[in-house]
Design a protein around this motif. Sequence first.
Motif, PDB file in Angstrom:
ATOM      1  N   MET A   1      -9.264 -59.750 -47.860  1.00  0.00           N
ATOM      2  CA  MET A   1     -10.694 -59.378 -48.355  1.00  0.00           C
ATOM      3  C   MET A   1     -10.673 -58.627 -49.729  1.00  0.00           C
ATOM      4  O   MET A   1      -9.639 -57.630 -49.802  1.00  0.00           O
ATOM      5  N   ALA A   2     -11.251 -58.946 -50.873  1.00  0.00           N
ATOM      6  CA  ALA A   2     -11.231 -58.298 -52.138  1.00  0.00           C
ATOM      7  C   ALA A   2     -11.973 -57.032 -52.087  1.00  0.00           C
ATOM      8  O   ALA A   2     -11.753 -56.222 -53.045  1.00  0.00           O
ATOM      9  N   VAL A   3     -13.094 -56.975 -51.256  1.00  0.00           N
ATOM     10  CA  VAL A   3     -13.887 -55.895 -51.369  1.00  0.00           C
ATOM     11  C   VAL A   3     -13.685 -55.055 -49.921  1.00  0.00           C
ATOM     12  O   VAL A   3     -13.727 -55.523 -48.740  1.00  0.00           O
ATOM     13  N   ARG A   4     -13.227 -53.815 -50.052  1.00  0.00           N
ATOM     14  CA  ARG A   4     -13.303 -52.840 -48.658  1.00  0.00           C
ATOM     15  C   ARG A   4     -13.772 -51.524 -48.928  1.00  0.00           C
ATOM     16  O   ARG A   4     -14.106 -51.032 -49.964  1.00  0.00           O
ATOM     17  N   LEU A   5     -14.516 -51.224 -47.859  1.00  0.00           N
ATOM     18  CA  LEU A   5     -15.365 -49.788 -47.782  1.00  0.00           C
ATOM     19  C   LEU A   5     -14.816 -48.878 -46.910  1.00  0.00           C
ATOM     20  O   LEU A   5     -14.677 -49.210 -45.614  1.00  0.00           O
ATOM     21  N   TYR A   6     -14.402 -47.906 -47.175  1.00  0.00           N
ATOM     22  CA  TYR A   6     -13.981 -47.001 -46.352  1.00  0.00           C
ATOM     23  C   TYR A   6     -15.187 -45.949 -46.187  1.00  0.00           C
ATOM     24  O   TYR A   6     -16.049 -45.364 -46.728  1.00  0.00           O
ATOM     25  N   ALA A   7     -15.374 -46.070 -44.769  1.00  0.00           N
ATOM     26  CA  ALA A   7     -16.789 -45.205 -44.207  1.00  0.00           C
ATOM     27  C   ALA A   7     -16.459 -44.634 -42.866  1.00  0.00           C
ATOM     28  O   ALA A   7     -15.541 -44.529 -42.406  1.00  0.00           O
ATOM     29  N   ASP A   9     -18.435 -43.392 -39.469  1.00  0.00           N
ATOM     30  CA  ASP A   9     -19.419 -43.895 -38.569  1.00  0.00           C
ATOM     31  C   ASP A   9     -20.455 -42.639 -38.294  1.00  0.00           C
ATOM     32  O   ASP A   9     -20.077 -41.583 -38.160  1.00  0.00           O
ATOM     33  N   GLY A  10     -21.899 -42.993 -38.723  1.00  0.00           N
ATOM     34  CA  GLY A  10     -22.910 -42.229 -38.392  1.00  0.00           C
ATOM     35  C   GLY A  10     -23.118 -41.544 -40.025  1.00  0.00           C
ATOM     36  O   GLY A  10     -24.060 -40.663 -40.091  1.00  0.00           O
ATOM     37  N   GLU A  15     -23.823 -45.771 -44.579  1.00  0.00           N
ATOM     38  CA  GLU A  15     -24.871 -46.753 -44.063  1.00  0.00           C
ATOM     39  C   GLU A  15     -25.615 -47.540 -45.236  1.00  0.00           C
ATOM     40  O   GLU A  15     -25.709 -48.734 -45.309  1.00  0.00           O
ATOM     41  N   LYS A  16     -25.910 -46.814 -46.311  1.00  0.00           N
ATOM     42  CA  LYS A  16     -26.736 -47.072 -47.367  1.00  0.00           C
ATOM     43  C   LYS A  16     -25.993 -48.050 -48.309  1.00  0.00           C
ATOM     44  O   LYS A  16     -26.338 -49.417 -48.736  1.00  0.00           O
ATOM     45  N   VAL A  17     -24.602 -47.793 -48.570  1.00  0.00           N
ATOM     46  CA  VAL A  17     -23.851 -48.718 -49.314  1.00  0.00           C
ATOM     47  C   VAL A  17     -23.385 -49.971 -48.395  1.00  0.00           C
ATOM     48  O   VAL A  17     -23.571 -51.173 -49.031  1.00  0.00           O
ATOM     49  N   SER A  18     -23.216 -50.041 -47.271  1.00  0.00           N
ATOM     50  CA  SER A  18     -22.922 -51.202 -46.311  1.00  0.00           C
ATOM     51  C   SER A  18     -24.309 -52.025 -46.303  1.00  0.00           C
ATOM     52  O   SER A  18     -24.221 -53.267 -46.444  1.00  0.00           O
ATOM     53  N   ASP A  19     -25.315 -51.286 -46.163  1.00  0.00           N
ATOM     54  CA  ASP A  19     -26.637 -52.089 -46.306  1.00  0.00           C
ATOM     55  C   ASP A  19     -26.868 -52.725 -47.527  1.00  0.00           C
ATOM     56  O   ASP A  19     -27.171 -53.841 -47.677  1.00  0.00           O
ATOM     57  N   ALA A  20     -26.345 -52.402 -48.607  1.00  0.00           N
ATOM     58  CA  ALA A  20     -26.719 -52.779 -50.225  1.00  0.00           C
ATOM     59  C   ALA A  20     -25.766 -53.934 -50.025  1.00  0.00           C
ATOM     60  O   ALA A  20     -25.965 -55.028 -50.502  1.00  0.00           O
ATOM     61  N   LEU A  21     -24.379 -53.851 -49.686  1.00  0.00           N
ATOM     62  CA  LEU A  21     -23.441 -55.023 -49.629  1.00  0.00           C
ATOM     63  C   LEU A  21     -23.884 -56.141 -48.732  1.00  0.00           C
ATOM     64  O   LEU A  21     -23.824 -57.206 -49.276  1.00  0.00           O
ATOM     65  N   ASP A  22     -24.378 -55.838 -47.480  1.00  0.00           N
ATOM     66  CA  ASP A  22     -25.095 -56.944 -46.742  1.00  0.00           C
ATOM     67  C   ASP A  22     -26.261 -57.676 -47.347  1.00  0.00           C
ATOM     68  O   ASP A  22     -26.241 -58.884 -47.273  1.00  0.00           O
ATOM     69  N   GLU A  23     -27.069 -56.920 -47.981  1.00  0.00           N
ATOM     70  CA  GLU A  23     -28.195 -57.616 -48.534  1.00  0.00           C
ATOM     71  C   GLU A  23     -27.893 -58.251 -49.921  1.00  0.00           C
ATOM     72  O   GLU A  23     -28.363 -59.169 -50.084  1.00  0.00           O
ATOM     73  N   GLU A  29     -14.645 -55.806 -46.008  1.00  0.00           N
ATOM     74  CA  GLU A  29     -14.058 -55.274 -44.864  1.00  0.00           C
ATOM     75  C   GLU A  29     -14.336 -53.538 -44.770  1.00  0.00           C
ATOM     76  O   GLU A  29     -14.314 -53.117 -45.737  1.00  0.00           O
ATOM     77  N   THR A  30     -14.463 -53.193 -43.536  1.00  0.00           N
ATOM     78  CA  THR A  30     -14.761 -51.730 -43.410  1.00  0.00           C
ATOM     79  C   THR A  30     -13.712 -51.076 -42.850  1.00  0.00           C
ATOM     80  O   THR A  30     -13.151 -51.642 -41.686  1.00  0.00           O
ATOM     81  N   GLU A  31     -13.075 -50.001 -43.494  1.00  0.00           N
ATOM     82  CA  GLU A  31     -11.863 -49.374 -42.952  1.00  0.00           C
ATOM     83  C   GLU A  31     -12.694 -47.934 -42.297  1.00  0.00           C
ATOM     84  O   GLU A  31     -13.186 -47.041 -43.323  1.00  0.00           O
ATOM     85  N   TRP A  32     -12.820 -47.909 -41.061  1.00  0.00           N
ATOM     86  CA  TRP A  32     -13.516 -46.717 -40.541  1.00  0.00           C
ATOM     87  C   TRP A  32     -12.331 -45.405 -40.695  1.00  0.00           C
ATOM     88  O   TRP A  32     -11.232 -45.562 -40.294  1.00  0.00           O
ATOM     89  N   VAL A  33     -12.826 -44.324 -41.022  1.00  0.00           N
ATOM     90  CA  VAL A  33     -12.036 -43.052 -41.331  1.00  0.00           C
ATOM     91  C   VAL A  33     -12.170 -42.021 -40.332  1.00  0.00           C
ATOM     92  O   VAL A  33     -13.247 -42.002 -39.498  1.00  0.00           O
ATOM     93  N   ASP A  34     -11.288 -40.992 -39.843  1.00  0.00           N
ATOM     94  CA  ASP A  34     -11.638 -40.202 -39.280  1.00  0.00           C
ATOM     95  C   ASP A  34     -12.525 -39.305 -39.492  1.00  0.00           C
ATOM     96  O   ASP A  34     -13.015 -38.755 -40.683  1.00  0.00           O
ATOM     97  N   ALA A  35     -13.201 -38.691 -38.566  1.00  0.00           N
ATOM     98  CA  ALA A  35     -14.254 -37.839 -38.855  1.00  0.00           C
ATOM     99  C   ALA A  35     -13.769 -36.282 -39.394  1.00  0.00           C
ATOM    100  O   ALA A  35     -14.517 -35.894 -40.064  1.00  0.00           O
ATOM    101  N   LEU A  36     -12.737 -35.986 -38.920  1.00  0.00           N
ATOM    102  CA  LEU A  36     -12.009 -34.753 -39.597  1.00  0.00           C
ATOM    103  C   LEU A  36     -11.560 -34.928 -41.160  1.00  0.00           C
ATOM    104  O   LEU A  36     -10.684 -35.841 -41.393  1.00  0.00           O
ATOM    105  N   HIS A  37     -12.223 -34.380 -42.017  1.00  0.00           N
ATOM    106  CA  HIS A  37     -11.991 -34.557 -43.454  1.00  0.00           C
ATOM    107  C   HIS A  37     -10.627 -34.409 -43.909  1.00  0.00           C
ATOM    108  O   HIS A  37     -10.078 -35.126 -44.653  1.00  0.00           O
TER     109      HIS A  37
END
Length: 79
Positions: A1-7, A9-10, A15-23, A29-37
């Motif tokens: 996938m040419a575009v990847r979003l590191y995000a 959850d919550g 979410e704003k960026v994901s919504d903009a990409l969807d629209e 592809e979303t790469e979900w990251v750990d909650a701990l910084h």
Amino acid sequence: MAVRLYALDGCPWCEKVSDALDEAGIEYETEWVDALHSDRNQVKRVSGQRGVPVLIDEERGVTMAESANILEYVDRSLA
């Protein structure tokens, strides 16, 4: 996938960026990251920092952070 979003959850900015990409009809592809910084090493490897969201557009060689910048990029370059 040419575009990847590191995000996180919550994350409202992610979410704003994901919504903009969807629209815009952008496939990504979303790469979900750990909650701990301190555990977001995969984000640091690709962007030099641990904050999210981070967008990677491999086709254009673009890596960027900060939701406002990403939203502008999506609107101007990907939509």
